[in-house]
Design a protein around this motif. Structure first.
Motif, mmCIF file in Angstrom:
data_model
loop_
_atom_site.group_PDB
_atom_site.id
_atom_site.type_symbol
_atom_site.label_atom_id
_atom_site.label_comp_id
_atom_site.label_asym_id
_atom_site.label_seq_id
_atom_site.Cartn_x
_atom_site.Cartn_y
_atom_site.Cartn_z
ATOM 1 N N TRP A 392 0.833 -1.198 0.000
ATOM 2 C CA TRP A 392 0.000 0.000 0.000
ATOM 3 C C TRP A 392 0.873 1.256 0.000
ATOM 4 O O TRP A 392 1.761 1.417 0.830
ATOM 5 N N LYS A 481 -17.046 2.541 0.265
ATOM 6 C CA LYS A 481 -17.468 2.112 1.602
ATOM 7 C C LYS A 481 -18.121 3.262 2.367
ATOM 8 O O LYS A 481 -19.162 3.085 3.007
ATOM 9 N N THR A 526 -13.774 6.540 1.024
ATOM 10 C CA THR A 526 -13.078 5.350 1.496
ATOM 11 C C THR A 526 -13.647 4.124 0.792
ATOM 12 O O THR A 526 -14.869 4.008 0.618
ATOM 13 N N THR A 528 -13.833 -0.213 -0.009
ATOM 14 C CA THR A 528 -13.877 -1.480 0.731
ATOM 15 C C THR A 528 -12.528 -2.185 0.748
ATOM 16 O O THR A 528 -12.293 -3.054 1.590
ATOM 17 N N THR A 530 -9.817 -0.793 1.612
ATOM 18 C CA THR A 530 -9.105 0.030 2.602
ATOM 19 C C THR A 530 -8.338 1.192 1.987
ATOM 20 O O THR A 530 -7.693 1.956 2.705
ATOM 21 N N TYR A 532 -8.267 4.910 -0.143
ATOM 22 C CA TYR A 532 -9.132 6.083 -0.072
ATOM 23 C C TYR A 532 -8.599 7.203 -0.969
ATOM 24 O O TYR A 532 -7.436 7.207 -1.387
#
Length: 544
Positions: A392, A481, A526, A528, A530, A532
């Motif tokens: 990430w 999300k 944001t 799903t 994680t 954003y």
């Protein structure tokens, strides 16, 4: 990797406004034609001599544009000289003035073989006259015209001029299909507060009577709402330009120029037009500079109505999202102040000059790359980083308006912006990052992009994911999300949450406005997975 479709002017570019009819602005949208000054080796016996005669019957010196009908190669040939040319057929285009009282455009074809001669006589020119029915009064009427070579290769050469009530414009008729003609008439008082008109007349060959009257009932109506606040200058121009391949695409009509918001109804002949909002500012050296603008391309039909708004509120991060290209994370840094109505999609494009930024890329909580958009002189700044490990990444770009050669207007909006993307990337891949762009679009503002004190403003939250350029896979869009918006009334020192709900099928933040000042906006989408996207626009719109 190149970006052939990214047409937003970079803030390092500067254009000088020098001609009263802003033909320079028109030329900014037209691809350059390579002007040949020399051709292949030619035999000494193949020459062309051109004579130009003005409307008073005197021989005059002009430089004609000579175009090979076989290759589209273009030459400049001065009258009174013998110019060596390859043997073949040519179109000859010339503009002949008569003591600054009129201009005549002439186009002829000639075969160059041996010592060839050609005379272009302005006394044969016919008056170009465009009219409206019923006629309009109280407006300045002008006509722009051009004659072009018509080689069929799509790169037509042209000469053009303009006329008005005190300076007639003539064109010499010809039946040759290798010569094309176009004329655009405009009627306006340039205030932006009254109706304006623009019509286009095009022919193959030049008719013996190069005139046409357009019924006002058969025109389209384009309402142009030109606002003030975020553009870096209060001065803007509303203009139109025909857009198509062939003769006429170099014509340009400025219909309004003012430092105030305007809502102008422009009546257009049916066809395809660029509708332009061009920005100009006084530089510190006393000159006037073009500093950007926006253009939308529309095809309009008789009797139909259309609408475009320029310089709306909340200029912020545009539609570009990071991508991994051949294993390298890539993100352009010069897309941080974009009118959300103009994305580079669907014929909408442009931008306003003047910003600088700093971008950082983090992996595992550590900064692995820093990049800068330093403003002037830096062409296409971007953050580039070779992905060594899958995982990430967090990319943040923070920008502020920056144009030291001009003075920004007092109370300017959209003074700074920030965007952060958190996304997963892997080595040796070419894919658009699994994040979306977010635009915040306030509604119900006045011409200065201000809301009433103490009112509520609905801010549409537009979530988009477009592959704007690059040969990479788009991949699956991330699933949303949550969506949250905050507003600040003190320049970003403190933030208050604004409720978000769907209104008319669009996610919308409802902001309760203060009694004065300006409103900054921050929205986070944001996903799903994680990841954003978070965007912030400082001084997104004003109050009062």
């Amino acid at each position: 990797m190149t970006d052939p479709s990214h047409t937003t002017p970079h803030h390092g570019d500067r254009w000088m406004l020098s001609l009263p009819r802003a033909t320079l602005a028109a030329s900014a949208l037209i691809p350059a034609i390579l002007l040949g000054t020399t051709g292949p080796a030619v035999a000494a016996t193949n020459t062309l001599s051109i004579t130009a005669v003005n409307r008073s019957g005197a021989k005059v010196a002009v430089t004609a544009t000579v175009v090979s009908l076989a290759t589209s190669q273009e030459y400049r040939v001065r009258t009174g000289t013998k110019r060596k040319l390859p043997k073949g057929n040519y179109a000859v285009l010339a503009s002949i003035g008569s003591l600054n009282t009129s201009t005549t455009l002439g186009g002829k074809t000639v075969k160059v073989s041996g010592a060839s001669k050609l005379t272009i006589d302005a006394r044969h020119g016919k008056l170009v006259r465009l009219g409206l029915s019923p006629a309009v009064s109280g407006l300045e009427s002008t006509v722009d015209a051009e004659i072009c070579s018509n080689t069929g290769g799509g790169a037509d050469s042209e000469v053009q001029s303009w006329g008005d009530a005190t300076r007639p414009l003539y064109v010499i008729p010809t039946a040759s299909k290798k010569i094309a003609f176009a004329a655009m008439g405009t009627w306006t008082d340039r205030s932006g507060s009254t109706d304006a008109y623009a019509t286009l007349y095009r022919t193959t060959g030049v008719p013996s009577t190069p005139s046409r009257t357009f019924a006002r009932s058969k025109l389209a109506t384009m309402t142009v709402d030109s606002r003030r606040g975020p553009a870096g200058t209060n001065y803007s121009d509303v203009a139109v330009q025909p857009t198509h391949q062939g003769c006429g695409s170099y014509l340009y009509g400025s219909l309004a120029n003012t430092d105030r918001p305007t809502t102008t109804k422009i009546h257009l002949s049916p066809g395809r037009w660029d509708i332009r909002g061009d920005l100009s500012a006084g530089a510190k050296n006393g000159q006037t500079w073009a500093i950007g603008g926006y253009t939308t391309t529309r095809t309009v039909a008789a009797g139909k109505s259309y609408f475009v708004r320029y310089f709306g509120a909340a200029w912020g991060p545009g539609f570009h999202v990071p991508m991994t290209y051949q294993g390298r994370i890539s993100y352009p840094l010069d897309d941080m102040f974009t009118d959300p109505a103009f994305s580079g999609l669907n014929g909408n494009y442009g931008g306003a000059a003047g910003d600088k930024s700093k971008a950082t890329l983090k992996f595992g909580g550590k900064v692995v790359k820093t990049a800068y958009d330093k403003g002037f002189g830096q062409d296409g700044p971007s953050l580039e980083y070779k992905v060594k490990k899958a995982g990430w990444y967090t990319l943040t770009n923070s920008a502020q308006r920056y144009y030291p050669e001009i003075t920004f207007p007092k109370g300017m909006l959209s003074t700074a912006s920030t965007v952060t993307y958190r996304f997963h990337a892997k080595p040796n891949t070419s894919v658009l990052s699994p994040v979306s762009a977010v635009q915040q679009v306030p509604a119900g503002l006045n011409g200065y992009n201000h809301a009433k004190a103490g009112s509520s403003t609905n801010v549409a939250l537009r979530i988009n994911r477009h592959l704007l350029w690059g040969d990479v896979k788009k991949g699956a869009a991330p699933k949303l999300k949550s969506l949250t918006t905050k507003a600040s009334f003190d320049g970003g020192k403190t933030w208050k949450t604004a409720p978000v709900k769907k209104i008319g099928g669009v996610w919308t933040a409802v902001v309760k406005n203060p009694g004065s000042g300006a409103v900054s906006l921050r929205t986070r989408a944001t996903y799903t997975n994680t990841g954003y996207t978070e965007v912030t626009v400082y001084r997104a719109y004003g109050i009062g």
